[in-house]
Design a protein around this motif. Structure first.
Motif, mmCIF file in Angstrom:
data_model
loop_
_atom_site.group_PDB
_atom_site.id
_atom_site.type_symbol
_atom_site.label_atom_id
_atom_site.label_comp_id
_atom_site.label_asym_id
_atom_site.label_seq_id
_atom_site.Cartn_x
_atom_site.Cartn_y
_atom_site.Cartn_z
ATOM 1 N N GLU A 164 -4.825 3.010 7.489
ATOM 2 C CA GLU A 164 -4.478 1.600 7.327
ATOM 3 C C GLU A 164 -3.043 1.332 7.788
ATOM 4 O O GLU A 164 -2.747 0.290 8.370
ATOM 5 C CB GLU A 164 -4.633 1.196 5.856
ATOM 6 C CG GLU A 164 -4.439 -0.276 5.610
ATOM 7 C CD GLU A 164 -4.653 -0.640 4.146
ATOM 8 O OE1 GLU A 164 -3.923 -1.518 3.661
ATOM 9 O OE2 GLU A 164 -5.536 -0.044 3.497
ATOM 10 N N ALA A 170 -5.192 5.542 3.493
ATOM 11 C CA ALA A 170 -3.894 4.848 3.474
ATOM 12 C C ALA A 170 -3.162 5.056 4.799
ATOM 13 O O ALA A 170 -2.565 4.116 5.346
ATOM 14 C CB ALA A 170 -3.039 5.336 2.307
ATOM 15 N N ASN A 216 0.836 -1.197 0.000
ATOM 16 C CA ASN A 216 0.000 0.000 0.000
ATOM 17 C C ASN A 216 0.877 1.255 0.000
ATOM 18 O O ASN A 216 0.887 2.000 -0.959
ATOM 19 C CB ASN A 216 -0.949 -0.024 1.197
ATOM 20 C CG ASN A 216 -1.999 1.048 1.131
ATOM 21 O OD1 ASN A 216 -2.211 1.658 0.089
ATOM 22 N ND2 ASN A 216 -2.656 1.300 2.236
ATOM 23 N N VAL A 217 1.585 1.470 1.081
ATOM 24 C CA VAL A 217 2.523 2.594 1.191
ATOM 25 C C VAL A 217 3.756 2.114 1.942
ATOM 26 O O VAL A 217 3.687 1.193 2.755
ATOM 27 C CB VAL A 217 1.909 3.815 1.925
ATOM 28 C CG1 VAL A 217 0.809 4.461 1.125
ATOM 29 C CG2 VAL A 217 1.427 3.450 3.316
ATOM 30 N N LEU A 236 -2.972 10.171 -3.324
ATOM 31 C CA LEU A 236 -2.863 10.205 -1.861
ATOM 32 C C LEU A 236 -2.791 11.627 -1.317
ATOM 33 O O LEU A 236 -3.213 11.883 -0.184
ATOM 34 C CB LEU A 236 -1.630 9.420 -1.404
ATOM 35 C CG LEU A 236 -1.598 7.939 -1.795
ATOM 36 C CD1 LEU A 236 -0.252 7.319 -1.426
ATOM 37 C CD2 LEU A 236 -2.741 7.191 -1.133
ATOM 38 N N SER A 250 4.413 6.623 4.697
ATOM 39 C CA SER A 250 3.539 6.730 5.864
ATOM 40 C C SER A 250 3.958 7.897 6.748
ATOM 41 O O SER A 250 3.112 8.612 7.290
ATOM 42 C CB SER A 250 3.558 5.433 6.676
ATOM 43 O OG SER A 250 3.081 4.368 5.918
#
Length: 184
Positions: free
Chosen positions: A116, A113, A43-44, A89, A49
Motif C-alpha cells: 500500500e 502495508a 497506515n505507516v 507488521l 515503509s
C-alpha cells in the motif's frame, strides 16, 4: 577534499541557507511531507515503509543488518521494530547461529502495508527528482549515493578536520585479545 579546502570553507561565514546538513534535513522534511500528503501517515510512516522495504528485500535480516541497510540508529530502530511487531507488521525470532540476535521478517499484514505504501514512496522519489532540472537528476542520485556510502564506510572525522589519520595497525591492535592475539 583536501584539508586546506576544508579549512578555507570553515573560514567563510556560516550561512544556514548554504549548509549541506541543513539542506539535506529540509529535503528530508519535504519527502516526509509529500508522503504524509498522500495519506500514508495513518497506515505507516515513511521511515517505517523504509524498514518494511529493507526487510522485504532480504527476509530474515538481523536488527543490526537493518541498522546498516536503513541508516536508522540502533535504539530508534529497536523501538520501531517493537512497535511494528505489536501492530503485527513484522515478526522477530532468534537468528540462526546467534540466539542473541533477532531475525526480522514481514507478516502478511506487513507485506500488505508495504504494498500500500510503495506507490507513495515512488511518488515521493518522483516528486523530489521532478523538482530538479532533468540534466541534474542523475548527478544528484550519484552524489546522494556517495554520501550514503560515506555513512557506511569508516568515516574519519579527524581526517576531515585536518588532523593526522590514525593508522589501521593501531586500530587492529585494539581489537585483539591479550592471550591469543587473534581478532575478536
Amino acid at each position: 577534499m583536501s584539508a586546506e579546502e576544508v579549512k578555507a570553507e570553515e573560514d567563510s561565514t556560516f550561512k544556514l541557507s548554504e549548509s549541506p546538513a541543513h539542506l539535506l534535513r529540509r529535503s528530508q522534511q519535504l519527502a516526509t511531507e509529500i508522503f504524509t500528503d498522500l495519506g500514508m501517515a495513518d497506515n505507516v510512516t515513511l521511515r517505517q515503509s523504509v524498514v518494511l522495504a529493507a526487510v522485504a528485500e532480504k527476509e530474515g535480516l538481523s536488527q543490526s543488518d537493518l541498522v546498516n541497510a536503513t541508516g536508522i540508529d540502533r535504539s530508534t530502530l529497536a523501538d520501531m521494530i517493537a512497535r511494528m511487531e505489536t501492530r503485527g507488521l513484522v515478526t522477530r525470532v532468534a537468528a540462526e547461529g546467534d540466539a542473541r540476535a533477532k531475525s526480522v521478517s514481514l507478516t502478511t499484514l506487513g507485506r500488505e502495508a508495504l504494498d500500500e505504501a510503495m506507490p507513495a514512496m515512488q511518488t515521493v522519489d518522483k516528486a523530489l527528482l521532478h523538482s530538479l532540472p532533468k540534466n541534474k537528476r542523475k548527478a544528484f542520485l550519484s552524489i546522494l549515493t556517495l554520501l550514503a556510502g560515506a555513512a557506511d564506510d569508516d568515516f574519519d572525522l579527524a581526517e576531515v578536520m585536518g588532523k593526522r589519520k590514525k593508522s589501521k595497525k593501531k586500530k587492529s591492535k585494539k581489537k585483539t585479545s591479550g592471550k591469543s592475539g587473534k581478532k575478536k
